[in-house]
Write a protein that holds these residues in place. Structure first.
Motif: not given
Length: 469
Positions: A30-35, A40-43, A218-221, A409-420
Motif C-alpha cells: 500500500y502507498n500511504d497518501h500522506n507520507s 506491506i500487509s501481513v498476518n 491506485s489500489g494495492p501493489g 532511486i526512490g519510490g516514485l521512480q519504481m511505481e508501476d514497474h515490476l522489480l525482481q
C-alpha cells in the motif's frame, strides 16, 4: 493414506516438474497518501491478526511494536549465544525484560536473552560518528508467526504460516515518521534475517522476490516471495517477459551504525550515466565508486525514500538539462513547492490518458550503455494541488552536498514497474512501465498463479485434500 491415493500422489510427483511443489508467498503493498511511504500487509501472531509493516528494501531484520497490545501465544524470546542470536550480529545479552512479559516467569529469571538495536531506515543515510553514535535503546529479540497468502486458484489465496520468524521489538514512539497504522518494519535487505531469506530457507524456495509498487491514488501493489515468475497482471499480462537485468552491486561498508564493519544490506546498481531526452547529464562520476571507510558512493534503490535523491552537484546538472528539455515542451516555470526544487504550472504540462505528465524521458544508464531503465512522466513528475497551487514538480530532490549515497532511486521512480531481485545470480530485473503494457501494479491477480502451481488443479481434479507444510 490409502493405496489409490499413494498411487495418484507419486504419479503427480513424476508427472510435473519439481517447481510445482514450491510455494509463492504473496503480500499486498500500500502507498500511504500522506507520507508517500509504502507498507506491506501481513498476518502475525497466534491467533493470526492482520498487520501493516513499513516496506524497507535495505533492512537487515524486521521489527515490530511489542509495547502496545502485544498478545500472542506463539512468541518466544531469542536466547543469547544461539545461532539465531549470533546472526543478528549485535551480541548483546541480558535477563528478562518487561515486554513481552508472559515468558518472564520464575523459571526464566536466570536465562540470558538476546537484545539488538533496531534502527529506522533514515539512519542509514546519515553520517554518524561511530565513536559517539546516537544509539536507539537496546530491545528484545523475539520470534513469532508470520503468515502470507499462497496461491490456491482463488482471488485471496490461502494463508501459510512461517513459524519462529525473527523480529526485534521497538517502543511505540519508534514508529513516528512512518505511514499511518504501521506497527513495525518488514526487512527485505540482503540479510539472512530478511523476509525473502527466511522464507527461502524455511521452505526451500528460490531465492527470488519481486515487488510492484502502486501509485498514490491506485489500489494495492504486490510483493511476491519465493517465485521466479511468471508474474501475471490483469488482463493476463506477464510482466516478467519485459524484465531487463543488471548486476546488483554491493557496498562493502554497511550503512548501519551498529554493524558498520559488515557489507551493506542494501541494493545498489552500477549506474554509469543519466540521460534526459537523449542528452547526457554532465556530472562528476567520481562520486559513484564506493569509498572504503564510510561506504560513501553508489546508486541505491530505496523504498524508504519518497522521491529520487541526488547529491547537490548532480541535482543541479540534472535540473538544468531537464528544464531545457521542458522548455521545448513549453512548460511554464513557477515558484517551487517544497520539498521540490523545480515546478511547472499544471496548465502548461500535457498529460496522458492516465493523467500523468507528458514529460522529458529520463534514462538511467547502466553497464556503459548496455542497460537502460527508461522513466517517463509517471515516474519523474509529481502533481501538487494545495493552497491554491496546481503544479507538476520534478520528482527528484536535492540530497545535499555530502550525502552518504549520491544517487538514490526512490519510490516514485519504481511505481508501476515490476522489480525482481534475483539473489541466486545477484542481479536486479526491472520491467518497462506496466502502464505501457495495458496494466498496472494494482492489477495483480493471485488466481493467475494456478497456472504455475498445478498441484492445486491436481487436488481439485481428484478431490484430494492433503496439504504440505
Amino acid at each position: 493414506m490409502s493405496t489409490p491415493l499413494l498411487f495418484f500422489f507419486f504419479f503427480f510427483l513424476t508427472s510435473f516438474p519439481l517447481y510445482s511443489l514450491q510455494t509463492a508467498f504473496i503480500a499486498s503493498i500500500y502507498n500511504d497518501h500522506n507520507s508517500r511511504l509504502y507498507s506491506i500487509s501481513v498476518n502475525l501472531k497466534t491467533p493470526l491478526r492482520p498487520a501493516s509493516l513499513h516496506l524497507d528494501l535495505g533492512g537487515a531484520f524486521s521489527w515490530i511494536d511489542c509495547y502496545k497490545n502485544y498478545n500472542s501465544s506463539s512468541y518466544q524470546f531469542v536466547i543469547n549465544n544461539t545461532p539465531l542470536a549470533d546472526s543478528f550480529g549485535q551480541g548483546i545479552g541480558s535477563t528478562c525484560v518487561e515486554v513481552p512479559s508472559s515468558m518472564c516467569s520464575n523459571d526464566t529469571v536466570n536465562t540470558i536473552f538476546s537484545f539488538g538495536y533496531p534502527e529506522k531506515p533514515s539512519i542509514r543515510d546519515q553520517f554518524v560518528d561511530y565513536f559517539h553514535p546516537e544509539l536507539t535503546d537496546s530491545e528484545s529479540l523475539i520470534t513469532d508467526v508470520l503468515a502470507l497468502s499462497t496461491p490456491d486458484g482463488s482471488k485471496s489465496g490461502l494463508l501459510r504460516r512461517t513459524p519462529e520468524f525473527p523480529f526485534a521489538c521497538v517502543k511505540t514512539n519508534f514508529l513516528r515518521g512512518l505511514a499511518k497504522n504501521v506497527i513495525g518494519l518488514a526487512a527485505l535487505g540482503r540479510s539472512n534475517l530478511s523476509i525473502p531469506s527466511v522464507i527461502s530457507a524455511k521452505f526451500n524456495s528460490p531465492k527470488f522476490f519481486a515487488i510492484c509498487l502502486p501509485g498514490a491514488r491506485s489500489g494495492p501493489g504486490v510483493a511476491i516471495f519465493g517465485s521466479k515468475g511468471p508474474y501475471r497482471f490483469s488482463p493476463n499480462v506477464d510482466l516478467s517477459k519485459s524484465l531487463t537485468y543488471t548486476p546488483l552491486v554491493f557496498n562493502p561498508v554497511s550503512g548501519s551504525i551498529y554493524t558498520y564493519w559488515l557489507p551493506s544490506y542494501e541494493y545498489y546498481v552500477g549506474l554509469s550515466a543519466i540521460r534526459i531526452n537523449g542528452k547526457v547529464v554532465p556530472f562528476n562520476t567520481s562520486l559513484l565508486p564506493f569509498e572504503s571507510i564510510h561506504g560513501r558512493g553508489g546508486a541505491k534503490i530505496s523504498t524508504s525514500t519518497n522521491y529520487g535523491l541526488l547529491q547537490s552537484s548532480i541535482y543541479r546538472a540534472f535540473a538544468t538539462v531537464f528544464m531545457k528539455e521542458a522548455a521545448v515542451l513549453n512548460f511554464k516555470l513557477i515558484n517551487a513547492v517544497e520539498p521540490f526544487g523545480v515546478c511547472y504550472a499544471a496548465k502548461s504540462v500535457g498529460v496522458t490518458a492516465e493523467g500523468h505528465a507528458k514529460a522529458p524521458v529520463v534514462d538511467l544508464v547502466m553497464e556503459k550503455g548496455k542497460v537502460v531503465w527508461k522513466l517517463g512522466g509517471r515516474n519523474t513528475m509529481v502533481r501538487i494541488k494545495k493552497k491554491g497551487v496546481d503544479a507538476w514538480c520534478l520528482g527528484f530532490i536535492n540530497g545535499g552536498e555530502f550525502p552518504r549515497t549520491p544517487i538514490v532511486i526512490g519510490g516514485l521512480q519504481m511505481e508501476d514497474h515490476l522489480l525482481q531481485f534475483d539473489l541466486e545470480k545477484f542481479r536486479f530485473g526491472f520491467s518497462s512501465s506496466a502502464l505501457t503494457e495495458g496494466t498496472s501494479c494494482s492489477k495483480f491477480q493471485l488466481q493467475f498463479y494456478q497456472q504455475q502451481f498445478p498441484l492445486n488443479n491436481f487436488r481439485e481434479k481428484f478431490g484430494l485434500n492433503f496439504k504440505f507444510g
